[in-house]
Motif scaffolding. Structure first.
Motif, PDB file in Angstrom:
ATOM      1  N   GLY A   1      -8.117   6.717   0.267  1.00  9.24           N
ATOM      2  CA  GLY A   1      -6.821   7.103  -0.288  1.00  9.24           C
ATOM      3  C   GLY A   1      -6.725   8.621  -0.343  1.00  9.24           C
ATOM      4  O   GLY A   1      -7.634   9.288  -0.851  1.00  9.24           O
TER       5      GLY A   1
ATOM      6  N   PRO B   1      -3.239  12.872  -4.419  1.00 12.98           N
ATOM      7  CA  PRO B   1      -3.832  14.011  -5.135  1.00 12.98           C
ATOM      8  C   PRO B   1      -5.184  13.697  -5.776  1.00 12.98           C
ATOM      9  O   PRO B   1      -6.044  14.581  -5.857  1.00 12.98           O
ATOM     10  CB  PRO B   1      -2.782  14.360  -6.190  1.00 12.98           C
ATOM     11  CG  PRO B   1      -1.807  13.227  -6.200  1.00 12.98           C
ATOM     12  CD  PRO B   1      -1.876  12.565  -4.875  1.00 12.98           C
TER      13      PRO B   1
ATOM     14  N   GLY C   1      -0.868  10.781   0.458  1.00 15.85           N
ATOM     15  CA  GLY C   1      -0.480   9.756  -0.514  1.00 15.85           C
ATOM     16  C   GLY C   1       1.008   9.866  -0.810  1.00 15.85           C
ATOM     17  O   GLY C   1       1.810  10.170   0.080  1.00 15.85           O
TER      18      GLY C   1
ATOM     19  N   PHE D   1       6.134   0.175 -11.385  1.00 15.13           N
ATOM     20  CA  PHE D   1       5.041  -0.304 -10.541  1.00 15.13           C
ATOM     21  C   PHE D   1       4.143  -1.217 -11.369  1.00 15.13           C
ATOM     22  O   PHE D   1       4.007  -1.028 -12.573  1.00 15.13           O
ATOM     23  CB  PHE D   1       4.237   0.879 -10.000  1.00 15.13           C
ATOM     24  CG  PHE D   1       5.040   1.721  -9.040  1.00 15.13           C
ATOM     25  CD1 PHE D   1       5.006   1.460  -7.685  1.00 15.13           C
ATOM     26  CD2 PHE D   1       5.857   2.753  -9.503  1.00 15.13           C
ATOM     27  CE1 PHE D   1       5.763   2.218  -6.793  1.00 15.13           C
ATOM     28  CE2 PHE D   1       6.621   3.504  -8.630  1.00 15.13           C
ATOM     29  CZ  PHE D   1       6.573   3.239  -7.264  1.00 15.13           C
TER      30      PHE D   1
ATOM     31  N   VAL E   1      -8.904   0.561   4.920  1.00 16.51           N
ATOM     32  CA  VAL E   1     -10.229   0.132   4.467  1.00 16.51           C
ATOM     33  C   VAL E   1     -10.111  -1.280   3.877  1.00 16.51           C
ATOM     34  O   VAL E   1      -9.199  -1.564   3.094  1.00 16.51           O
ATOM     35  CB  VAL E   1     -10.800   1.127   3.430  1.00 16.51           C
ATOM     36  CG1 VAL E   1     -12.133   0.626   2.884  1.00 16.51           C
ATOM     37  CG2 VAL E   1     -10.959   2.505   4.065  1.00 16.51           C
TER      38      VAL E   1
HETATM   39  C1  LIG Z   1       8.995   8.312  -5.828  1.00 20.83           C
HETATM   40  C2  LIG Z   1       7.950   8.915  -6.728  1.00 20.83           C
HETATM   41  C3  LIG Z   1       8.160  10.178  -7.239  1.00 20.83           C
HETATM   42  C4  LIG Z   1       7.196  10.756  -8.054  1.00 20.83           C
HETATM   43  N1  LIG Z   1       7.443  12.000  -8.539  1.00 20.83           N
HETATM   44  C5  LIG Z   1       6.507  12.587  -9.328  1.00 20.83           C
HETATM   45  C6  LIG Z   1       6.730  13.883  -9.854  1.00 20.83           C
HETATM   46  O1  LIG Z   1       7.778  14.486  -9.634  1.00 20.83           O
HETATM   47  N2  LIG Z   1       5.753  14.444 -10.618  1.00 20.83           N
HETATM   48  C7  LIG Z   1       4.577  13.795 -10.871  1.00 20.83           C
HETATM   49  O2  LIG Z   1       3.700  14.353 -11.539  1.00 20.83           O
HETATM   50  N3  LIG Z   1       4.339  12.558 -10.392  1.00 20.83           N
HETATM   51  C8  LIG Z   1       5.280  11.940  -9.618  1.00 20.83           C
HETATM   52  N4  LIG Z   1       5.046  10.691  -9.139  1.00 20.83           N
HETATM   53  C9  LIG Z   1       3.741  10.046  -9.422  1.00 20.83           C
HETATM   54  C10 LIG Z   1       2.644  10.604  -8.490  1.00 20.83           C
HETATM   55  O3  LIG Z   1       3.123  10.695  -7.168  1.00 20.83           O
HETATM   56  C11 LIG Z   1       1.394   9.752  -8.550  1.00 20.83           C
HETATM   57  O4  LIG Z   1       0.987   9.654  -9.904  1.00 20.83           O
HETATM   58  C12 LIG Z   1       0.248  10.328  -7.728  1.00 20.83           C
HETATM   59  O5  LIG Z   1       0.625  10.522  -6.375  1.00 20.83           O
HETATM   60  C13 LIG Z   1      -0.985   9.400  -7.792  1.00 20.83           C
HETATM   61  O6  LIG Z   1      -1.983   9.919  -6.953  1.00 20.83           O
HETATM   62  P1  LIG Z   1      -3.142   9.009  -6.374  1.00 20.83           P
HETATM   63  O7  LIG Z   1      -3.987   9.920  -5.571  1.00 20.83           O
HETATM   64  O8  LIG Z   1      -3.786   8.261  -7.478  1.00 20.83           O
HETATM   65  O9  LIG Z   1      -2.445   7.913  -5.449  1.00 20.83           O
HETATM   66  P2  LIG Z   1      -1.350   7.967  -4.301  1.00 20.83           P
HETATM   67  O10 LIG Z   1      -0.667   9.281  -4.226  1.00 20.83           O
HETATM   68  O11 LIG Z   1      -0.503   6.769  -4.502  1.00 20.83           O
HETATM   69  O12 LIG Z   1      -2.198   7.788  -2.962  1.00 20.83           O
HETATM   70  C14 LIG Z   1      -2.897   6.600  -2.690  1.00 20.83           C
HETATM   71  C15 LIG Z   1      -3.154   6.525  -1.191  1.00 20.83           C
HETATM   72  O13 LIG Z   1      -4.109   5.493  -0.942  1.00 20.83           O
HETATM   73  C16 LIG Z   1      -3.797   4.915   0.306  1.00 20.83           C
HETATM   74  N5  LIG Z   1      -4.454   3.608   0.400  1.00 20.83           N
HETATM   75  C17 LIG Z   1      -4.258   2.526  -0.396  1.00 20.83           C
HETATM   76  N6  LIG Z   1      -5.069   1.514  -0.015  1.00 20.83           N
HETATM   77  C18 LIG Z   1      -5.784   1.964   1.041  1.00 20.83           C
HETATM   78  C19 LIG Z   1      -6.773   1.371   1.871  1.00 20.83           C
HETATM   79  N7  LIG Z   1      -7.199   0.118   1.665  1.00 20.83           N
HETATM   80  N8  LIG Z   1      -7.304   2.116   2.882  1.00 20.83           N
HETATM   81  C20 LIG Z   1      -6.888   3.393   3.101  1.00 20.83           C
HETATM   82  N9  LIG Z   1      -5.939   3.994   2.342  1.00 20.83           N
HETATM   83  C21 LIG Z   1      -5.398   3.296   1.313  1.00 20.83           C
HETATM   84  C22 LIG Z   1      -2.279   4.834   0.267  1.00 20.83           C
HETATM   85  O14 LIG Z   1      -1.740   4.680   1.570  1.00 20.83           O
HETATM   86  C23 LIG Z   1      -1.924   6.180  -0.376  1.00 20.83           C
HETATM   87  O15 LIG Z   1      -1.729   7.164   0.624  1.00 20.83           O
HETATM   88  C24 LIG Z   1       6.004  10.069  -8.351  1.00 20.83           C
HETATM   89  C25 LIG Z   1       5.802   8.786  -7.850  1.00 20.83           C
HETATM   90  C26 LIG Z   1       6.765   8.200  -7.052  1.00 20.83           C
HETATM   91  C27 LIG Z   1       6.548   6.823  -6.527  1.00 20.83           C
END
Ligand SMILES: Cc1cc2nc3c(=O)[nH]c(=O)nc-3n(C[C@H](O)[C@H](O)[C@H](O)COP(=O)(O)OP(=O)(O)OC[C@H]3O[C@@H](n4cnc5c(N)ncnc54)[C@H](O)[C@@H]3O)c2cc1C
Ligand code: SF4
Length: 501
Positions: A151, A154, A181, A416, A217
């Motif tokens: 993934g 961030p 992401g 979600f 994955v």
């Molecule tokens: C429309 C929207 C707007 C938002 N705006 C804001 C904002 O303005 N400010 C803020 O602070 N937060 C915002 N958020 C929340 C923020 O984007 C998330 O909290 C943050 O991106 C989470 O980060 P993460 O790394 O945990 O996961 P994510 O950013 O969700 O990344 C997870 C990644 O894992 C990958 N993945 C999943 N399963 C697999 C697998 N089996 N194999 C390979 N890859 C995989 C996915 O494709 C994805 O790219 C927003 C969310 C959304 C939906």
């Protein structure tokens, strides 16, 4: 010594947003740079209060008074150092964070407006790029240990950078065709232009992080293979299981979609245009999903709904309604309910709300109405009251309050339900809890040698929390691998936002 009277001399001011008619005709960011004079003035409002609650408000523990004073005195290089000591990606948080630090600013206690902390942060972040183009900091000596990060949001990227800088060999696996992401295809360019991600990725690549896109994955590569190739695995797969409303009559109609389907399709068009490729906003099966000329109804009141609103206007919607189940929040902090320094329940006006559309509060959809051909033509709504009874939400429609709103495109932005159920979970021996998240022990492990961070662990949250958890999980992995010294761990798995109860 900071200026103790700065907040008495200067009012809180943010740079003017680009005019609405101009900005909805393109996809560029809404805010122009603030300019050095304004930002030094605003940093002067920080009085270095002695017990800076903004530190606790910020999950990263950003050293806010330190860098405010460095900006005030024009010491930009030191401000860049100080900010990067706690935050891998201030160009993301400075643009996108809702800034719980500002809700905790001590100026708020005396009825003053808080310091524009987030704006100072983004100006420092951009100064870093302008000054040395995000100079890579590769580890002097490799440890010979290898980590897989699954993934590339961030959380995964923050962990990858921390681990690579500590000398470990890091490979980031992403099933999508580009790294980032939700920052990449979830959040629209008018909030975050993708050049910011690309610049950071160039730095991570130069620091030795390897990126493998298009690898799902659990499907394209098994957990067993990952464990054989790497000494530790970090799961940072997000919380991308969109909540639905299957019980609402008409949910199956054409034109009723998950908000993320709309956002991802639109963001892919913008990305393609940037590469000089023509593209249509469409679902993966080719079905067009575009707001041009349509009456759009967005259901939901959060970030995702506001992003759909901004996208709909840029696509040329005929009209947009945004529906919220809850009553309109107050415009001032209710100190009895949310005392300083906690995050208050307030009416939040995003820049997208300036751009048009009508917000309707305290209503619930009763039916998506068919035009007779299987295509939605309206949503039937009722005014409602919402109460919590024994932790359960009870929604009661007001008799006689029903009405229709025309709709050719309906977008469900109702939250979600945690991380997706996918093969990778069982393969790594981890399970979703009642909230759809994956629990971690105190050392961030969800199974032996398998760590978890970000939205996958917290449930849908914020970028600042994802970075904080990515940093903390990286520290735990470093210890697990027997690395020398300790990496910073701003949060533990049980840490929650500041709350009054
Ligand atoms: C429309 C929207 C707007 C938002 N705006 C804001 C904002 O303005 N400010 C803020 O602070 N937060 C915002 N958020 C929340 C923020 O984007 C998330 O909290 C943050 O991106 C989470 O980060 P993460 O790394 O945990 O996961 P994510 O950013 O969700 O990344 C997870 C990644 O894992 C990958 N993945 C999943 N399963 C697999 C697998 N089996 N194999 C390979 N890859 C995989 C996915 O494709 C994805 O790219 C927003 C969310 C959304 C939906
Ligand atoms: S990351 Fe968010 S909470 Fe932390 S200082 Fe920046 S705006 Fe404030």
């Amino acid at each position: 010594m900071p200026d103790p009277n700065g907040f008495l001399r200067y009012d809180r001011r943010l740079p003017a947003r680009r005019p609405v008619p101009v900005r909805i005709s393109d996809w560029r960011e809404v805010y122009p740079p603030a300019g050095e004079e304004l930002i030094r003035e605003q940093a002067t409002r920080c009085m270095d209060c002695g017990i800076p609650f903004c530190h606790d408000g910020c999950p990263l523990g950003n050293r806010i008074p330190d860098w405010n004073d460095l900006v005030r005195t024009g010491n930009w290089d030191a401000a860049v150092e100080s900010l990067h000591a706690t935050n891998n990606f201030p160009e993301f948080t400075g643009r996108l964070c809702p800034a719980p630090c500002e809700a905790a600013c001590v100026l708020g206690l005396g009825g003053q407006q808080p310091v524009t902390i987030k704006q100072v942060e983004v100006e420092i972040a951009d100064a870093a790029v302008a000054r040395d183009g995000l100079r890579p900091r590769p580890a002097p000596t490799p440890t010979g240990r290898s980590v897989a990060v699954v993934g590339s949001g961030p959380a995964g990227l923050a962990a990858a950078q921390q681990l690579a800088r500590a000398g470990h060999t890091v490979t980031v696996y992403e099933r999508d065709d580009a790294i980032g992401g939700l920052l990449r295809y979830g959040i629209p360019d008018f909030k975050l232009e993708k050049q910011h991600i690309d610049k950071r990725l160039a730095q991570l690549t130069a620091e030795g992080v390897r990126f493998r896109t298009g690898v799902h994955v659990g499907v394209d590569v098994t957990a067993e293979q990952m464990r054989a190739e790497h000494d530790a695995v970090l799961l940072a797969c997000g919380a991308l299981q969109g909540r639905d409303t299957p019980e609402t009559p008409g949910r199956e109609l054409r034109g009723v979609h998950q908000a993320m389907s709309h956002l991802v399709a639109a963001n892919r068009v913008v990305a393609a245009a940037g590469d000089g490729r023509p593209a249509l906003a469409a679902l993966p099966d080719g079905t067009p999903i575009d707001a041009a000329g349509k009456h759009v109804v967005i259901i939901g009141g959060g970030d995702t709904a506001a992003d759909c609103l901004g996208v709909a206007h840029r696509q040329g919607a005929a009209g947009v309604h945004q529906l919220d189940l809850y009553p309109q929040p107050p415009t001032e902090r209710d100190a009895a309910r949310d005392p300083w320094p906690t995050w208050p329940w307030l009416l939040r006006n995003y820049p997208a709300h300036e751009e048009g559309g009508e917000r309707v509060f305290a209503v619930a959809v009763q039916e998506f109405v068919d035009d007779g051909t299987g295509q939605v033509r309206a949503v039937r709504i009722a005014e409602v009251t919402v109460e919590k009874v024994d932790g359960r939400r009870i929604v009661t429609p007001l008799p006689g309050s029903e009405r229709e709103i025309p709709a050719d495109l309906v977008l469900l932005a109702i939250g979600f339900e945690g991380t997706e159920e996918q093969p990778l979970l069982a393969q790594f021996g981890v399970t979703r809890n009642g909230r759809g998240a994956v629990d971690a022990r105190g050392d961030w492990q969800a199974a032996d040698g398998v760590f978890v961070a970000g939205d996958m662990h917290r449930g849908a949250s914020l970028i600042v929390w994802a970075i904080a958890e990515g940093r903390a999980a990286a520290a735990a992995i470093h210890t697990y691998l027997g690395g020398v010294g300790e990496l910073p761990a701003p949060v533990d798995p049980a840490r929650q936002p500041l709350a009054a109860r």
